[in-house]
Design a protein around this motif. Structure first.
Motif, PDB file in Angstrom:
ATOM      1  N   THR A 100       0.833  -1.219   0.000  1.00 24.74           N
ATOM      2  CA  THR A 100       0.000   0.000   0.000  1.00 24.74           C
ATOM      3  C   THR A 100       0.866   1.268   0.000  1.00 24.74           C
ATOM      4  OG1 THR A 100      -0.234  -0.072   2.403  1.00 24.74           O
ATOM      5  CG2 THR A 100      -1.995  -1.075   1.121  1.00 24.74           C
ATOM      6  N   GLY A 103       0.805   2.699  -3.322  1.00 29.34           N
ATOM      7  CA  GLY A 103      -0.493   3.221  -3.757  1.00 29.34           C
ATOM      8  C   GLY A 103      -0.734   4.584  -3.125  1.00 29.34           C
ATOM      9  N   MET A 104      -1.935   4.742  -2.557  1.00 30.95           N
ATOM     10  CA  MET A 104      -2.339   6.054  -2.072  1.00 30.95           C
ATOM     11  C   MET A 104      -1.923   6.315  -0.618  1.00 30.95           C
ATOM     12  SD  MET A 104      -3.603   6.864  -4.846  1.00 30.95           S
ATOM     13  CE  MET A 104      -4.105   8.495  -4.417  1.00 30.95           C
ATOM     14  N   LEU A 105      -1.366   5.327   0.058  1.00 32.87           N
ATOM     15  CA  LEU A 105      -1.101   5.505   1.495  1.00 32.87           C
ATOM     16  C   LEU A 105      -0.268   6.750   1.819  1.00 32.87           C
ATOM     17  CD1 LEU A 105      -1.612   4.400   4.352  1.00 32.87           C
ATOM     18  CD2 LEU A 105       0.460   3.057   4.123  1.00 32.87           C
ATOM     19  N   ILE A 108      -2.350   9.874   1.511  1.00 41.46           N
ATOM     20  CA  ILE A 108      -3.403   9.937   2.540  1.00 41.46           C
ATOM     21  C   ILE A 108      -2.815  10.351   3.892  1.00 41.46           C
ATOM     22  CG2 ILE A 108      -4.941   8.410   3.885  1.00 41.46           C
ATOM     23  CD1 ILE A 108      -5.497   7.050   1.061  1.00 41.46           C
ATOM     24  N   PHE A 144      -4.578  -1.442   7.030  1.00 40.98           N
ATOM     25  CA  PHE A 144      -4.816  -1.465   5.582  1.00 40.98           C
ATOM     26  C   PHE A 144      -4.184  -2.753   5.062  1.00 40.98           C
ATOM     27  CE2 PHE A 144      -4.817   3.147   6.463  1.00 40.98           C
ATOM     28  CZ  PHE A 144      -6.107   3.419   6.029  1.00 40.98           C
ATOM     29  N   LEU A 159     -12.019  -0.817   0.386  1.00 43.64           N
ATOM     30  CA  LEU A 159     -11.918   0.547  -0.142  1.00 43.64           C
ATOM     31  C   LEU A 159     -11.978   0.545  -1.667  1.00 43.64           C
ATOM     32  CD1 LEU A 159      -9.052   1.883   2.151  1.00 43.64           C
ATOM     33  CD2 LEU A 159     -11.482   2.426   2.314  1.00 43.64           C
ATOM     34  N   ARG A 160     -11.246  -0.376  -2.267  1.00 43.17           N
ATOM     35  CA  ARG A 160     -11.263  -0.471  -3.730  1.00 43.17           C
ATOM     36  C   ARG A 160     -10.624  -1.789  -4.138  1.00 43.17           C
ATOM     37  NH1 ARG A 160      -6.284   1.416  -6.670  1.00 43.17           N
ATOM     38  NH2 ARG A 160      -4.727   1.970  -5.121  1.00 43.17           N
ATOM     39  N   ILE A 268      -8.092  -3.508  -1.417  1.00 44.44           N
ATOM     40  CA  ILE A 268      -7.415  -2.763  -0.342  1.00 44.44           C
ATOM     41  C   ILE A 268      -8.484  -2.610   0.740  1.00 44.44           C
ATOM     42  CG2 ILE A 268      -6.318  -0.600   0.351  1.00 44.44           C
ATOM     43  CD1 ILE A 268      -5.181  -0.412  -2.439  1.00 44.44           C
ATOM     44  N   ILE A 288      -9.952   9.501   2.786  1.00 37.59           N
ATOM     45  CA  ILE A 288      -9.590   8.518   1.740  1.00 37.59           C
ATOM     46  C   ILE A 288     -10.553   8.672   0.556  1.00 37.59           C
ATOM     47  CG2 ILE A 288      -9.524   6.042   1.169  1.00 37.59           C
ATOM     48  CD1 ILE A 288      -8.650   5.550   4.128  1.00 37.59           C
ATOM     49  N   TYR A 292      -9.820   9.637  -3.358  1.00 43.74           N
ATOM     50  CA  TYR A 292     -10.284   8.804  -4.482  1.00 43.74           C
ATOM     51  C   TYR A 292     -11.102   9.653  -5.459  1.00 43.74           C
ATOM     52  CZ  TYR A 292      -9.091   4.326  -2.156  1.00 43.74           C
ATOM     53  OH  TYR A 292      -8.441   3.262  -1.586  1.00 43.74           O
TER      54      TYR A 292
HETATM   55  C1  BEZ Z   1      -5.013   2.886  -1.816  1.00 42.86           C
HETATM   56  O1  BEZ Z   1      -3.990   2.677  -2.487  1.00 42.86           O
HETATM   57  O2  BEZ Z   1      -6.120   3.019  -2.321  1.00 42.86           O
HETATM   58  C2  BEZ Z   1      -4.869   2.995  -0.318  1.00 42.86           C
HETATM   59  C3  BEZ Z   1      -3.756   2.485   0.303  1.00 42.86           C
HETATM   60  C4  BEZ Z   1      -3.666   2.582   1.693  1.00 42.86           C
HETATM   61  C5  BEZ Z   1      -4.647   3.195   2.423  1.00 42.86           C
HETATM   62  C6  BEZ Z   1      -5.768   3.704   1.783  1.00 42.86           C
HETATM   63  C7  BEZ Z   1      -5.881   3.598   0.416  1.00 42.86           C
END
Ligand code: BEZ
Length: 304
Positions: A100, A103-105, A108, A144, A159-160, A268, A288, A292
């Motif tokens: 993660t 990704g978006m971690l 966030i 996560f 989450l996705r 995730i 979060i 997104y």
């Molecule tokens: C994501 O990549 O969507 C993600 C990763 C960690 C925490 C929240 C979202």
């Protein structure tokens, strides 16, 4: 029946002897025998074969033992979870699986820190299965992860679904393909999967993608973690199936290729203690979804 009866019975069942069980419980043997008799009277069944040496459990006793053990475990979890929830402090301990981070971690966490700077955040890398135990022990507040693990004390929100891609050594003939690869194109490759333990893990999701399509791989190499898998791909030891966000980890010795099977994904998952609806967790979840939305990342919203 009280929790005390369960504790006493579990001690007798495990020690297979009343004297040793009484010692372990720091009580005298006669009250222990009385409590066991009371328990059997209340249940109306024998739990222990009294003439056996060492003591043996009856069939009902074995059934009662496994459920008593589970109930005592849940009572212990309830204690630590309640202590954690009751602490009025503005901290958020976050467990995350390594993938993660690509990704978006990071985004966030940066946003949460800048919007809610009074909340002290700590980050802990751990597998999904470790996160479940850490939530129960009160060592983290949210995890996560990627495994849909059922546990009655944990609430999971997907989450996705993240697409999976193939990581190959640079210059590998399959990287010449003008179209996305198919899982069956990989049948003669050594598949490097991670993490090796604890299971179930992301490795099982990847292996299931092949076995669900009756693709039997010739060689599988299980490694401890993502970084090792990607390093071994770079060294030409094999290929790996990884979350699409890994493309962000630019290496000039690894190529990434899309998979034609668009439904080959890994979730995730946001996991929290079942009854925890703290302000910090609600804010984190909302943030979060904001990220997104801003990045047009497909997802379904579910709130605490
Ligand atoms: C994501 O990549 O969507 C993600 C990763 C960690 C925490 C929240 C979202």
């Amino acid at each position: 029946m009280e929790l005390r009866h369960l504790r006493y019975f579990v001690a007798v069942a495990e020690e297979k002897n009343f004297t040793r069980a009484a010692k372990r419980l720091f009580i005298a043997q006669p009250p222990l025998s009385r409590q066991m008799q009371q328990l059997e009277e209340e249940l109306g069944v024998s739990l222990i074969e009294r003439d056996s040496r060492p003591l043996r459990l009856t069939e009902a006793g074995r059934f009662f033992y496994s459920h008593a053990q589970q109930l005592l475990g849940e009572a212990a979890d309830l204690k630590s979870m309640t202590q954690r929830v009751g602490k009025i402090e503005r901290t958020l301990s976050i467990g995350f699986v390594a993938s993660t981070l690509y990704g978006m971690l990071p985004k966030i966490i940066r946003r949460f820190r800048s919007e809610y700077n009074a909340v002290e955040i700590s980050l802990h890398e751990m597998t999904t299965m470790e996160q479940i135990q850490a939530l129960k022990d009160g060592r983290i507040d949210v995890g996560f992860g990627r495994i849909r693990y059922e546990d009655s004390s944990i609430r999971r929100i997907v989450l996705r679904e993240e697409r999976l891609i193939v990581a190959l050594p640079v210059g590998h003939p399959l990287t010449e393909s003008a179209t996305p690869l198919s899982l069956k194109d990989l049948i003669h490759e050594t598949l490097i999967v991670f993490p090796k333990a604890p299971r179930p893990s992301f490795a099982d999701q990847v292996l299931a993608a092949f076995s669900d399509r009756a693709i039997h791989l010739e060689k599988i190499l299980e490694v401890r973690e993502l970084q090792i898998a990607v390093g071994l791909v770079a060294a030409g030891e094999g290929i790996a199936i990884v979350p699409a966000s890994l493309q962000g980890m630019k290496r000039n010795d690894v190529s990434y290729m899309e998979l034609g099977e668009k439904h080959t994904t890994s979730p995730i998952i946001f996991s929290v203690r079942m009854s925890d609806q703290s302000d910090e967790l609600r804010k984190l979840l909302r943030l979060i979804y904001d990220v997104y939305d801003a990045e047009n990342i497909p997802h379904v919203k579910e709130f605490l």
